[in-house]
Design a protein around this motif. Sequence first.
Motif, PDB file in Angstrom:
ATOM      1  N   ILE A 111       0.406  -1.371  -0.140  1.00 41.46           N
ATOM      2  CA  ILE A 111       0.258  -0.292  -0.203  1.00 41.46           C
ATOM      3  C   ILE A 111       0.964   1.017  -0.384  1.00 41.46           C
ATOM      4  N   ASN A 112       1.600   1.110   0.777  1.00 35.99           N
ATOM      5  CA  ASN A 112       2.738   2.258   1.220  1.00 35.99           C
ATOM      6  C   ASN A 112       3.795   3.070   0.056  1.00 35.99           C
ATOM      7  N   LEU A 113       4.212   1.799  -0.739  1.00 38.74           N
ATOM      8  CA  LEU A 113       5.308   1.637  -1.728  1.00 38.74           C
ATOM      9  C   LEU A 113       4.877   1.027  -3.490  1.00 38.74           C
ATOM     10  N   THR A 114       4.759   0.008  -3.096  1.00 41.09           N
ATOM     11  CA  THR A 114       4.140  -0.209  -4.734  1.00 41.09           C
ATOM     12  C   THR A 114       3.122  -0.049  -4.942  1.00 41.09           C
ATOM     13  N   ALA A 115       1.425   0.570  -4.384  1.00 48.92           N
ATOM     14  CA  ALA A 115       0.811   1.044  -5.063  1.00 48.92           C
ATOM     15  C   ALA A 115       1.187   2.316  -6.107  1.00 48.92           C
ATOM     16  N   ASN A 138       3.308  12.810  -4.105  1.00 49.02           N
ATOM     17  CA  ASN A 138       3.647  11.158  -3.526  1.00 49.02           C
ATOM     18  C   ASN A 138       3.131  11.501  -1.849  1.00 49.02           C
ATOM     19  N   ILE A 139       2.670  11.395  -1.015  1.00 49.37           N
ATOM     20  CA  ILE A 139       2.630  11.730   0.532  1.00 49.37           C
ATOM     21  C   ILE A 139       3.984  10.099   1.654  1.00 49.37           C
ATOM     22  N   SER A 140       4.848  11.508   1.471  1.00 48.53           N
ATOM     23  CA  SER A 140       5.870  10.759   2.426  1.00 48.53           C
ATOM     24  C   SER A 140       5.605  10.794   3.921  1.00 48.53           C
ATOM     25  N   SER A 141       6.985  11.082   4.645  1.00 50.70           N
ATOM     26  CA  SER A 141       6.194  10.893   6.033  1.00 50.70           C
ATOM     27  C   SER A 141       8.328  11.343   6.652  1.00 50.70           C
ATOM     28  N   GLY A 142       7.954  12.179   7.990  1.00 49.98           N
ATOM     29  CA  GLY A 142       9.581  12.833   8.539  1.00 49.98           C
ATOM     30  C   GLY A 142      10.127  11.510   9.282  1.00 49.98           C
ATOM     31  N   ALA A 143       9.612   9.993   8.995  1.00 56.20           N
ATOM     32  CA  ALA A 143       9.577   9.343   9.420  1.00 56.20           C
ATOM     33  C   ALA A 143      10.681   7.525   8.138  1.00 56.20           C
ATOM     34  N   SER A 144      10.435   8.359   7.044  1.00 57.24           N
ATOM     35  CA  SER A 144      11.504   8.486   5.740  1.00 57.24           C
ATOM     36  C   SER A 144      12.493   8.759   5.895  1.00 57.24           C
ATOM     37  N   ARG A 145      12.368  10.120   6.865  1.00 55.18           N
ATOM     38  CA  ARG A 145      14.150  10.145   6.843  1.00 55.18           C
ATOM     39  C   ARG A 145      15.052  10.082   8.645  1.00 55.18           C
ATOM     40  N   SER A 146      13.647   9.572   9.542  1.00 53.97           N
ATOM     41  CA  SER A 146      14.876   9.292  10.817  1.00 53.97           C
ATOM     42  C   SER A 146      13.731   8.183  11.259  1.00 53.97           C
ATOM     43  N   PRO A 147      15.226   6.773  12.040  1.00 52.41           N
ATOM     44  CA  PRO A 147      14.438   5.788  12.048  1.00 52.41           C
ATOM     45  C   PRO A 147      13.647   5.659  13.293  1.00 52.41           C
ATOM     46  N   ILE A 148      12.297   5.356  13.504  1.00 48.86           N
ATOM     47  CA  ILE A 148      11.474   4.874  14.850  1.00 48.86           C
ATOM     48  C   ILE A 148      11.366   3.871  15.157  1.00 48.86           C
ATOM     49  N   TYR A 154       7.391   1.002   7.751  1.00 50.47           N
ATOM     50  CA  TYR A 154       6.216   2.201   7.570  1.00 50.47           C
ATOM     51  C   TYR A 154       7.415   3.321   7.154  1.00 50.47           C
ATOM     52  N   GLY A 155       8.585   3.274   7.431  1.00 52.12           N
ATOM     53  CA  GLY A 155      10.420   3.834   7.708  1.00 52.12           C
ATOM     54  C   GLY A 155      10.838   3.835   6.296  1.00 52.12           C
ATOM     55  N   SER A 156      10.535   2.331   6.113  1.00 48.25           N
ATOM     56  CA  SER A 156      11.265   1.447   4.774  1.00 48.25           C
ATOM     57  C   SER A 156      10.419   2.018   3.792  1.00 48.25           C
ATOM     58  N   SER A 157       9.122   2.144   3.686  1.00 51.14           N
ATOM     59  CA  SER A 157       8.115   2.252   2.195  1.00 51.14           C
ATOM     60  C   SER A 157       8.011   3.833   1.899  1.00 51.14           C
ATOM     61  N   LYS A 158       8.397   4.473   3.219  1.00 51.59           N
ATOM     62  CA  LYS A 158       8.104   5.875   2.732  1.00 51.59           C
ATOM     63  C   LYS A 158       9.548   6.596   2.337  1.00 51.59           C
ATOM     64  N   ALA A 159      10.675   6.123   2.924  1.00 51.08           N
ATOM     65  CA  ALA A 159      11.997   6.204   1.692  1.00 51.08           C
ATOM     66  C   ALA A 159      11.659   5.660   0.638  1.00 51.08           C
ATOM     67  N   GLN A 180       5.483  16.668 -13.901  1.00 54.16           N
ATOM     68  CA  GLN A 180       6.322  17.338 -12.491  1.00 54.16           C
ATOM     69  C   GLN A 180       5.336  16.097 -11.426  1.00 54.16           C
ATOM     70  N   VAL A 181       7.130  15.855 -10.280  1.00 56.02           N
ATOM     71  CA  VAL A 181       6.726  14.873  -8.960  1.00 56.02           C
ATOM     72  C   VAL A 181       7.376  14.941  -7.956  1.00 56.02           C
ATOM     73  N   CYS A 182       6.975  15.042  -7.162  1.00 57.71           N
ATOM     74  CA  CYS A 182       7.437  15.425  -6.021  1.00 57.71           C
ATOM     75  C   CYS A 182       7.012  14.742  -4.643  1.00 57.71           C
ATOM     76  N   ALA A 183       7.659  14.183  -3.822  1.00 57.60           N
ATOM     77  CA  ALA A 183       7.174  14.195  -2.265  1.00 57.60           C
ATOM     78  C   ALA A 183       7.672  14.868  -1.074  1.00 57.60           C
ATOM     79  N   PHE A 184       5.976  14.675  -0.714  1.00 60.06           N
ATOM     80  CA  PHE A 184       5.481  15.777   0.101  1.00 60.06           C
ATOM     81  C   PHE A 184       5.345  14.900   2.232  1.00 60.06           C
TER      82      PHE A 184
END
Length: 251
Positions: A111-115, A138-148, A154-159, A180-184
């Motif tokens: 759901i978080n990455l493949t889709a 693409n909706i990302s997360s602060g967890a993509s940059r800092s391990p929790i 979840y963090g790996s998928s958002k990274a 045009q594409v960005c992660a937010f």
Amino acid sequence: MNYAIITGGSKGLGAAIVKQLLQEPIHIFSVARTNNPEMTLFSESTDAIFEDVPFDLSETEKIPEVVQNIFKKINLERAERIFLINNAGVITPIKPIQNADPLEISRNISINLTAPLIFSSCFIKQTEKYKLDKRIINISSGASRSPIYGWSSYGSSKAGVNLFSQTVAIEQKQQPFPVQVCAFAPGIIDTGMQEEIRSTDKTDFTELARFQAYKAEGHLMAANRVAKVISDLLYANDFPNGEVVSIQQYT
């Protein structure tokens, strides 16, 4: 006519984005497991059109067919803008990886990455021959940059979402009519996902108290506030193409 496809548009941040976009003339397709009758009623009082597209995003092999059926209702010859917002996400499993159910891990990544990858691929393919304003957020997360602790899936998928967004932007620069594409990263929002986080067993999630304090101390951001920033980005002249951005940069 403008068009938008959004995943997970029936609740939380997704529903807030839909409601924000419906304030302008637009045709929105919300791809989600559940419907939101409120959005249909709201659209009836505007110049916009809202359609639910019932679908379980974990069934990633069926996404191309879903996208194809959506584009049968889109007139790209007359469209001015078309957007894709890959918003749907799940945080489960919240626990150390050795204790996580393999099926929950697989569903999280699906759901978080493949889709988002497959939706973006199909979106680009459907629109590549048309000269119009095409944007993907693409909706990302602060967890993509800092391990929790407990959020490895979840963090790996958002990274992955971050690097995917940056890579596609590079690829699209070589195309005659680029997307045009960005992660937010939307920050910590007062939604059902935060409720799920706060109800986690503290043995699985060592930062439970911190996230409970976010709610108790009023530090959670309202979904409609974040949705307004996302809506503005979709129409902005200075869209952060190829970038990974966060709500803090716009508030």
